[in-house]
Motif scaffolding. Structure first.
Motif, PDB file in Angstrom:
ATOM      1  N   TYR A   1       0.846  -1.205   0.000  1.00  0.00           N
ATOM      2  CA  TYR A   1       0.000   0.000   0.000  1.00  0.00           C
ATOM      3  C   TYR A   1       0.876   1.249   0.000  1.00  0.00           C
ATOM      4  CZ  TYR A   1      -4.500  -2.349   0.747  1.00  0.00           C
ATOM      5  OH  TYR A   1      -5.635  -3.091   0.589  1.00  0.00           O
ATOM      6  N   ALA A   2       1.925   1.224   0.870  1.00  0.00           N
ATOM      7  CA  ALA A   2       2.796   2.411   0.984  1.00  0.00           C
ATOM      8  C   ALA A   2       3.485   2.693  -0.349  1.00  0.00           C
ATOM      9  CB  ALA A   2       3.831   2.170   2.080  1.00  0.00           C
ATOM     10  N   ASP A   3       3.963   1.645  -1.025  1.00  0.00           N
ATOM     11  CA  ASP A   3       4.674   1.837  -2.294  1.00  0.00           C
ATOM     12  C   ASP A   3       3.795   2.496  -3.344  1.00  0.00           C
ATOM     13  OD1 ASP A   3       6.830   0.727  -1.187  1.00  0.00           O
ATOM     14  OD2 ASP A   3       6.659  -1.244  -2.164  1.00  0.00           O
ATOM     15  N   ARG A   4       2.525   2.218  -3.274  1.00  0.00           N
ATOM     16  CA  ARG A   4       1.622   2.765  -4.298  1.00  0.00           C
ATOM     17  C   ARG A   4       0.862   3.989  -3.815  1.00  0.00           C
ATOM     18  NH1 ARG A   4       2.948  -1.982  -4.588  1.00  0.00           N
ATOM     19  NH2 ARG A   4       3.211  -3.117  -6.550  1.00  0.00           N
ATOM     20  N   GLY A   5       1.163   4.424  -2.605  1.00  0.00           N
ATOM     21  CA  GLY A   5       0.517   5.626  -2.066  1.00  0.00           C
ATOM     22  C   GLY A   5      -0.963   5.450  -1.802  1.00  0.00           C
TER      23      GLY A   5
END
Ligand SMILES: Nc1ncnc2c1ncn2[C@@H]1O[C@H](COP(=O)(O)OP(=O)(O)OP(=O)(O)O)[C@@H](O)[C@H]1O
Length: 582
Positions: A272-276
């Motif tokens: 989730y963090a990698d894709r914002g």
């Protein structure tokens, strides 16, 4: 001239604006002679300047005494404060002090930890509580056997008392207090204060870690359930046994889908963090009552080892602000937030007919447009507005790793803004029981989860029952016994509902062998029509036959027929429409 006269002169001079100096030819020192006092001419004695006036005032014995008294008082108060401060500094230097509000989880750990300590079990003034009922290893020795069936009690510190004990060779005291000072609560707040004779807080931390570990080990088989009774804070209301996911029977694939989705989400923080994308997931479980929505959420909480925070949108005192603060500031990072009956808040009342969920299922076909009220402008029954709720749901997103579950019996009453992905991502409909569910329910009802196929002690009843019933178990419709003629119910008064027969007279469910259970379950599935009864209704039926699975099969057709007849007689109009909010 006495002090009163001087003051009077000063006051009148101030009022008239006359300079005092011009009217003051002489100042008598010390106690003025009585002759000058008696003249009544104030102008003779007035001081010409402020220092003179102060000097004159100080020259009077009474005022001098007042000043002395004032100075002595000031010195005493000053010394007291200095001493208190020094004592505080000294105690701060040799003691480590920590305070825990009783509502906080850390206070729970400590209370449990203390309940394990000898000092509280042997103290002469203690609080005895069943608060930790359900947790393992409670100090029940003094009450006799430590039997699981007994209501275990815990010995804990009493309110307004200080206890002393030792931790890893350090002297410590424990005090439980109640304070009325609370910035946002109207009720008194209880807290625990721990003081340890140590210069480093390290030992206190160790104690906390130990307490948390002990508490977690003891509550490993439980999940914690919190509610917000005062709309300002969460309160632990129950420690429930974890419900195995296998005990919730849904159509093939549905359970696995939800559980895998939730597990997958919990392990995907980096993705989730990698894709914002905000790290959050919302599930809407909707459909008829008694289909297993709440049961499923509880079993997922057990599987993922998360606590459940139940939010009631119609709670007294809840408005947009309190809702936002409850969700944003007062929830742990990782937990399940459950909003039950989210539609009940959206309309002005509860519109479902709980007594007959099957009737509701027939009458109400879920669909977005179907039962929708006045859309976005509809007001909530509580002080919460739609935009307040949407903000609060987005607030859940602002913290990482929270799962949101919402349940409703009326999908159509929900605003599309609530339903959009990002708030409620996965919508799962719960139906009345399928044949598969009925069969599985029967099978699991009469087999033990740990040891399938072992006949329990209660199978004595079963043997008698099976022997007597073998002729009738051939499947011939005419041989089916009615409730009134079955062996057990013959002795039950007519006005007592058969649903309670076995609950009142028997202890445990009869355990069948796996083969036996499967064969009977198949027959049960054949008798129960698909999508006509809720799982809760079927479970209720089987509860009446806890120890008589064969009779349950035999009686099922008559029961089904009776229930279907009742359904026809119940006017669907009992499910009333609720007026949209103005
Ligand atoms: N699918 C199911 N599998 C096993 N048991 C079930 C199932 N559905 C319901 N039950 C049983 O029925 C009872 C009520 O279930 P539950 O409260 O989960 O239903 P619900 O759908 O949440 O109902 P409501 O909408 O009224 O809250 C529970 O005792 C539960 O064990």
């Amino acid at each position: 001239m006495d002090a009163a006269q001087v003051l009077q002169a000063v006051l009148s001079a101030v009022q008239s604006g006359t300079p005092i100096a011009n009217t003051t030819p002489a100042i008598p020192l010390g106690n003025a002679p009585s002759s000058s006092r008696s003249t009544g001419h104030t102008g003779d004695v007035l001081p010409s300047s402020l220092p003179e006036m102060i000097f004159m005032l100080l020259s009077m014995a009474a005022i001098r005494d007042w000043v002395k008294l004032f100075l002595i008082g000031a010195v005493l108060e000053g010394s007291r404060r200095i001493l208190a401060k020094s004592w505080e500094k000294l105690t701060d230097y040799v003691w480590v002090t920590a305070t825990f509000e009783s509502n906080d989880d850390a206070a729970e750990w400590l209370m449990y930890w203390m309940s394990q300590k000898k000092v509280f079990q042997s103290a002469r003034n203690i609080e005895v509580s069943t608060h930790f009922f359900g947790l393992e290893n409670l100090g029940t020795d003094d009450l006799g056997e430590n039997d699981d069936d007994d209501m275990a009690v815990a010995f804990m510190p009493s309110l307004k008392r200080t206890y002393s004990t030792w931790y890893k060779g350090r002297y410590m005291t424990v005090t439980r207090e109640r304070s009325n000072e609370s910035p946002y609560k109207f009720q008194a707040v209880e807290y625990i204060e721990i003081r340890m004779l140590s210069r480093s807080p390290r030992l206190l931390r160790e104690l906390l870690v130990e307490a948390r570990k002990a508490y977690r080990a003891a509550s490993d088989h439980l999940i914690s359930v919190y509610v917000a009774p005062s709309a300002t804070d969460w309160k632990l209301v129950a420690m429930q046994d974890k419900r195995p996911t296998s005990s919730v029977i849904l159509d093939p694939g549905v359970l696995e889908l939800i559980i895998n989705d939730a597990k997958d989400f919990m392990g995907s923080k980096k993705w989730y963090a990698d894709r914002g994308i905000p790290f959050r997931r919302g599930y809407l479980l909707y459909g008829v009552p008694g289909a297993g929505k709440t049961s499923l959420i509880h079993s997922i909480a057990g599987e993922l080892e998360l606590s459940i925070y139940i939010l009631s949108l119609t709670a007294t005192g809840l408005d947009d602000n309190t809702l936002r603060s409850l969700i944003s500031a007062r929830l742990p990072k990782t937990c399940i937030v459950l909003i039950e009956d989210i539609d009940a808040a959206f309309t002005r009342g509860v519109k479902r007919d709980i007594a007959d969920p099957e009737a509701q299922a027939r009458e109400h076909q879920p669909g977005l447009e179907g039962g929708k009220k006045d859309g976005k402008d509809a007001a909530f029954a509580s002080g919460v507005t739609l935009s307040g709720l949407l903000n609060a749901l987005d607030g859940i997103a602002s913290q990482e790793g929270r799962l949101l579950f919402a349940t409703t019996n009326d999908y159509g009453a929900l605003d599309p803004a609530l339903l959009r992905p990002g708030r409620l991502d996965l919508h799962i409909e719960f139906h009345l029981a399928s044949k598969y569910q009925a069969t599985e329910l029967f099978k699991r009802f009469y087999t033990s989860s740990s040891e399938e196929g072992v006949a329990g002690e209660d199978s004595v009843d079963e043997k008698t029952e099976t022997a007597a019933d073998h002729d009738s178990s051939s499947g011939c419709p005419g041989s089916v016994k009615s409730e009134a003629t079955s062996a057990t119910s013959a002795s039950i008064p007519e006005n007592v509902s058969s649903a309670y027969i076995d609950l009142a007279t028997m202890k445990q469910t009869t355990q069948l062998s796996h083969e036996e259970a499967t064969a009977l379950a198949e027959r049960f599935g054949e008798v129960i029509p698909a999508r006509m009864f809720s799982m809760a209704t079927l479970q209720g039926y089987l509860m009446a036959y806890k120890t008589r699975p064969y009779v349950a099969i035999e009686d099922a057709p008559a029961w089904v027929e009776k229930k279907l007849r009742e359904k026809k007689d119940v006017p669907v109009a009992r499910v009333h429409e609720v007026a949209p909010a103005s």
